[in-house]
Enzyme design. Structure first.
Site, mmCIF file in Angstrom:
data_model
loop_
_atom_site.group_PDB
_atom_site.id
_atom_site.type_symbol
_atom_site.label_atom_id
_atom_site.label_comp_id
_atom_site.label_asym_id
_atom_site.label_seq_id
_atom_site.Cartn_x
_atom_site.Cartn_y
_atom_site.Cartn_z
ATOM 1 N N GLY A 1 -11.733 0.898 12.805
ATOM 2 C CA GLY A 1 -11.036 -0.056 13.652
ATOM 3 C C GLY A 1 -10.743 0.509 15.025
ATOM 4 C CB ALA B 1 -1.496 -0.822 15.226
ATOM 5 N N PRO B 2 -5.077 -0.988 15.163
ATOM 6 C CG PRO B 2 -6.993 -1.728 16.260
ATOM 7 C CD PRO B 2 -5.494 -1.760 16.333
ATOM 8 C CG ASN B 3 -5.318 5.520 15.567
ATOM 9 O OD1 ASN B 3 -4.250 6.076 15.350
ATOM 10 N ND2 ASN B 3 -6.478 6.155 15.452
ATOM 11 C CB THR C 1 -5.110 -2.669 6.598
ATOM 12 O OG1 THR C 1 -3.987 -2.235 5.838
ATOM 13 C CG2 THR C 1 -6.340 -2.697 5.714
ATOM 14 C CG HIS D 1 -12.241 8.117 10.251
ATOM 15 N ND1 HIS D 1 -12.870 7.746 11.420
ATOM 16 C CD2 HIS D 1 -10.927 7.795 10.405
ATOM 17 C CE1 HIS D 1 -11.973 7.213 12.247
ATOM 18 N NE2 HIS D 1 -10.792 7.234 11.653
ATOM 19 C CG HIS D 2 -10.626 10.263 5.102
ATOM 20 N ND1 HIS D 2 -10.804 9.316 4.116
ATOM 21 C CD2 HIS D 2 -9.729 9.746 5.970
ATOM 22 C CE1 HIS D 2 -10.047 8.265 4.364
ATOM 23 N NE2 HIS D 2 -9.379 8.495 5.492
ATOM 24 N N GLY E 1 0.811 -1.215 0.000
ATOM 25 C CA GLY E 1 0.000 0.000 0.000
ATOM 26 C C GLY E 1 0.840 1.259 0.000
ATOM 27 N N GLY F 1 -0.572 4.665 -1.468
ATOM 28 C CA GLY F 1 -1.670 5.378 -0.816
ATOM 29 C C GLY F 1 -1.173 6.576 -0.028
ATOM 30 C CE LYS G 1 -12.114 4.183 9.042
ATOM 31 N NZ LYS G 1 -10.915 3.383 8.694
#
Length: 266
Positions: free
Chosen positions: A165, A125-127, A100, A155-156, A9, A12, A159
């Site tokens: 997450g 890691a969700p964040n 992700t 969020h934007h 990715g 991105g 998403k």
């Protein structure tokens, strides 16, 4: 020792920021990019072309591993690709660091078993924001005393998954410390489906998607005559870079898979 990192990715927005951060780190090197197209081409910052000297692009993790032998795969792709990427990485002895969202708890359980079997470390890691992880930890502490909770995540509008997450992980951490119960009036009625949000163990999660936002979350904890709000805002993707670099360092010392950056923060 230089840690060799492959990025899934990398083209991105978050992947591009991570590429720059890792290339700037003194003991890390980006050796390859995993993509769904552009096999055999090269990534030069944000541009893809046939000119050598950039980051080589592969569509097969097996071929990428054979040619470059990365220590770590950083996955910043999408929910449709992440499980296969992480499964393949663990099978090949590559340590996955995953930002992700979209992995189910069943997915995570399977990957945890595979990591243990192969003795390969991994971090999901969700964040990656340190501030966001602290927000989740503080919310779990507060929910021991104020156990009526609603989560508002914003969020934007690009998403694709909802809830985020981070919101799910927050709810899971709160679930672990409070008794499950239905919130609101027992005879509550929704006159528009979804008006009260998603239900997670009796808590409500609300997702907002708007241009102009990046990643924001509020946890509202209500008590008799009071309200506690714990909020975190990421205004720029640079907020995720310290956590990504921390996770890459930490995963090199692991032989298990952990879910949540809070597990590697003292």
């Amino acid at each position: 020792m230089t840690i060799k990192v492959a990025i899934a990715g990398a083209r991105g927005r978050l992947g591009s920021a991570a590429l720059t951060a890792i290339m700037s780190a003194p003991n890390m090197k980006v050796v390859a990019a995993l993509d769904y197209k552009y096999e055999g081409q090269y990534l030069h910052e944000t541009e893809v072309n046939n000119m050598p000297g950039g980051i080589p692009i592969y569509t097969s993790l097996e071929n990428l591993a054979a040619a470059n032998k990365p220590d770590v795969m950083l996955d910043l792709t999408d929910p449709n690709a992440v499980f296969r990427n992480v499964h393949d990485a663990l099978s090949l002895g590559i340590r996955p660091v995953v930002g992700t969202s979209g992995l189910s708890m069943d997915n995570i359980a399977l990957l945890t078993e595979l990591a243990a079997k192969n003795q390969v470390g991994g971090i999901i890691a969700p964040n990656f924001s340190i501030g966001a992880v602290l927000m989740m930890k503080f919310s779990a502490i507060a929910a021991r005393y104020l156990d009526n909770v609603e989560i508002l995540e914003m969020h934007h509008d690009k998403k694709v998954d909802a809830p985020s997450g981070t919101a799910v992980k927050t709810a899971e951490m709160i679930k672990a410390v409070r008794e499950s119960h239905k919130q609101g009036h027992p005879d509550e009625q929704e006159h528009q489906v979804g008006a009260r949000g998603a239900d997670f163990d009796g808590m409500k999660i609300h997702s907002i998607r708007l241009p102009g936002l990046l990643a924001h979350q509020q946890v509202l904890l209500g008590g008799e005559g009071e309200l506690l709000t714990i909020r975190h805002d990421s205004f720029d993707r640079s907020s995720f870079m310290p956590g990504i670099l921390m996770a890459i360092h930490n995963v090199m010392e692991r032989q298990d898979l952990v879910y949540g950056l809070e597990n590697i923060i003292d």
